[in-house]
Design a protein around this motif. Structure first.
Motif, short mmCIF file in Angstrom:
data_model
loop_
_atom_site.label_atom_id
_atom_site.label_comp_id
_atom_site.label_asym_id
_atom_site.label_seq_id
_atom_site.Cartn_x
_atom_site.Cartn_y
_atom_site.Cartn_z
N TYR A 112 13.37 33.57 2.27
CA TYR A 112 12.39 34.44 1.63
C TYR A 112 12.95 35.85 1.46
O TYR A 112 12.75 36.48 0.41
CB TYR A 112 11.11 34.48 2.46
CG TYR A 112 10.04 35.38 1.87
CD1 TYR A 112 9.24 34.94 0.84
CD2 TYR A 112 9.84 36.67 2.37
CE1 TYR A 112 8.25 35.76 0.30
CE2 TYR A 112 8.88 37.49 1.83
CZ TYR A 112 8.08 37.03 0.79
OH TYR A 112 7.12 37.87 0.26
N ARG A 116 13.04 37.06 -2.34
CA ARG A 116 11.85 37.81 -2.75
C ARG A 116 11.87 39.29 -2.38
O ARG A 116 11.08 40.05 -2.92
CB ARG A 116 10.61 37.17 -2.13
CG ARG A 116 10.31 35.78 -2.66
CD ARG A 116 9.72 35.85 -4.03
NE ARG A 116 9.61 34.55 -4.67
CZ ARG A 116 8.86 34.31 -5.73
NH1 ARG A 116 8.16 35.28 -6.28
NH2 ARG A 116 8.83 33.12 -6.27
N TYR A 184 6.98 34.88 -10.02
CA TYR A 184 6.84 36.17 -9.36
C TYR A 184 5.46 36.78 -9.58
O TYR A 184 5.06 37.68 -8.83
CB TYR A 184 7.93 37.12 -9.85
CG TYR A 184 9.27 36.86 -9.24
CD1 TYR A 184 9.69 37.55 -8.11
CD2 TYR A 184 10.13 35.91 -9.79
CE1 TYR A 184 10.94 37.30 -7.54
CE2 TYR A 184 11.37 35.66 -9.23
CZ TYR A 184 11.77 36.35 -8.11
OH TYR A 184 12.99 36.10 -7.55
N THR A 187 3.22 36.48 -6.42
CA THR A 187 3.45 37.45 -5.34
C THR A 187 3.08 38.86 -5.77
O THR A 187 2.59 39.66 -4.95
CB THR A 187 4.91 37.39 -4.90
OG1 THR A 187 5.75 37.62 -6.04
CG2 THR A 187 5.25 36.03 -4.32
N GLU A 188 3.32 39.21 -7.03
CA GLU A 188 2.96 40.55 -7.50
C GLU A 188 1.45 40.74 -7.47
O GLU A 188 0.96 41.81 -7.10
CB GLU A 188 3.50 40.76 -8.92
CG GLU A 188 5.01 40.79 -9.01
CD GLU A 188 5.63 41.94 -8.21
OE1 GLU A 188 4.95 42.98 -8.07
OE2 GLU A 188 6.76 41.77 -7.71
N LYS A 191 0.44 41.35 -3.92
CA LYS A 191 0.75 42.71 -3.48
C LYS A 191 -0.26 43.72 -4.01
O LYS A 191 -0.64 44.67 -3.32
CB LYS A 191 2.16 43.09 -3.93
CG LYS A 191 3.27 42.35 -3.19
CD LYS A 191 4.64 42.77 -3.68
CE LYS A 191 5.74 42.03 -2.94
NZ LYS A 191 7.09 42.41 -3.42
N GLU A 197 3.98 41.34 3.11
CA GLU A 197 5.05 40.39 2.81
C GLU A 197 4.89 39.12 3.63
O GLU A 197 5.09 38.01 3.12
CB GLU A 197 6.41 41.03 3.09
CG GLU A 197 6.82 42.13 2.13
CD GLU A 197 7.20 41.59 0.76
OE1 GLU A 197 7.29 40.35 0.61
OE2 GLU A 197 7.39 42.39 -0.16
N ILE A 200 2.09 36.98 2.19
CA ILE A 200 2.56 36.30 0.98
C ILE A 200 3.43 35.10 1.33
O ILE A 200 3.30 34.02 0.77
CB ILE A 200 3.31 37.30 0.08
CG1 ILE A 200 2.36 38.38 -0.43
CG2 ILE A 200 3.98 36.58 -1.08
CD1 ILE A 200 3.06 39.50 -1.16
N TYR A 201 4.31 35.34 2.29
CA TYR A 201 5.21 34.27 2.72
C TYR A 201 4.43 33.11 3.34
O TYR A 201 4.71 31.94 3.05
CB TYR A 201 6.22 34.84 3.72
CG TYR A 201 6.95 33.82 4.54
CD1 TYR A 201 8.00 33.09 4.00
CD2 TYR A 201 6.60 33.59 5.87
CE1 TYR A 201 8.68 32.15 4.76
CE2 TYR A 201 7.28 32.66 6.64
CZ TYR A 201 8.31 31.94 6.08
OH TYR A 201 8.98 31.02 6.84
N ILE A 205 3.94 31.29 -0.40
CA ILE A 205 5.26 30.67 -0.59
C ILE A 205 5.37 29.35 0.16
O ILE A 205 5.77 28.33 -0.43
CB ILE A 205 6.37 31.64 -0.16
CG1 ILE A 205 6.31 32.91 -1.00
CG2 ILE A 205 7.73 30.97 -0.30
CD1 ILE A 205 6.53 32.70 -2.47
#
Length: 293
Positions: A112, A116, A184, A187-188, A191, A197, A200-201, A205
């Motif tokens: 990751y 990322r 992407y 994830t954007e 955020k 992070e 998100i992971y 992900i």
């Protein structure tokens, strides 16, 4: 007139092949070829099983005995009774499961970061990590042994399990390629909503990467199951041996119990085949989807 038109149309298009011929050429023949190739890969295991149910005389008989006159199922009973087979199996499963857990903990985290998170020197560190794949185990074997000896971890499972909690270059590369295929925009958007992070992971992900995670877990399990050199180096107590090392008990100084060894080897192989059939769908997805956008 009608016959003339049919003749002209036939001369223009040529002889049409029947749909059945095309089906045979496009589908049946390739499947037959794949089946024959599969039988070639299955042949060693089939010969292993046939040898395990032979007597000692039939194993080395000339000409070759392709099928025994009397099936020696007793070889399996004696193989399990000669060595502590159940204990060795439990030891092996313990090492394999913890090794897989370690890889699933470390490799996705590193992957990751490489896929990322943008930071200075990321590509350089990635290529350095990939360069470690060039080094064979025989090169790092002695330094690692000295390190674990200084840490008083010899004759324990730590040298077999602990390195997996630091990841492996191949699995990190595999997961990085898979993570890079995830859009992407996901994830954007997370955020923008204030997700960290790690969130998100953990919540985006990893759930989307289950096929790749299954692949890493399966490959790690298979590697730990069949590892011989590692347990041979670090495990001195026979009660802690894994199956790969325990099979050496059938090889004596002056005699090899081939029937028992083949029977134990067959039992050693069956769980791996069964495990693959359970996770083959996820394994194939993890391999085929890696690197495709």
């Amino acid at each position: 007139m009608a016959q003339t038109m049919i003749a002209r149309s036939g001369s223009g298009t040529g002889v049409r092949r029947k749909p059945g011929v095309r089906y045979v050429r496009k589908t049946v023949l390739p499947h037959i070829g794949l089946a024959l190739a599969g039988l070639l890969f299955l042949a060693p295991f089939a010969w292993l099983f046939i040898t395990s149910i032979k007597s000692e005389q039939e194993i080395f008989a000339v000409p070759t005995v392709w099928w025994p006159d009397k099936i020696q199922w007793l070889n399996y009973v004696q193989a399990v009774q000669t060595i502590p087979f159940i204990q060795y199996t439990l030891n092996t499963v313990f090492v394999c499961v913890l090794s897989a857990v370690g890889q699933l903990f470390a490799s996705p985290l590193v992957a990751y970061g490489f896929s990322r998170i943008a930071f200075r020197g990321r590509d350089v560190l990635f290529f350095v990590m990939m360069g470690t794949m060039i080094l064979p185990f025989q090169v790092t074997m002695v330094p690692i042994y000295v390190m674990f000896n200084q840490m008083n971890m010899l004759d324990s499972y730590w040298p077999l399990i602990l390195p997996n909690f630091f990841g492996a270059a191949y699995y990190i590369f595999l997961l990085r390629q898979f993570f890079m295929n995830i859009p992407y925009e996901l994830t954007e958007s997370a955020k923008i909503d204030g997700a960290s992070e790690f969130r998100i992971y953990w919540q985006i992900i990893l759930p989307l990467s289950r096929p790749a995670l299954y692949t890493v877990a399966l490959l790690t399990f298979l590697h730990a199951w069949g590892d011989f050199l590692g347990p041979l180096i670090y495990l001195n107590d026979p009660e802690k041996w894994t199956l790969s090392v325990g099979l050496r008990s059938f090889i004596g100084e002056y005699k090899v119990s081939w029937g028992l060894l083949m029977a134990a080897s067959t039992l050693f192989t069956v769980p791996i085949i069964a495990l693959y059939f359970f996770v083959q769908k996820q394994f194939i997805q993890g391999i085929t989807l890696t690197g495709f956008k």
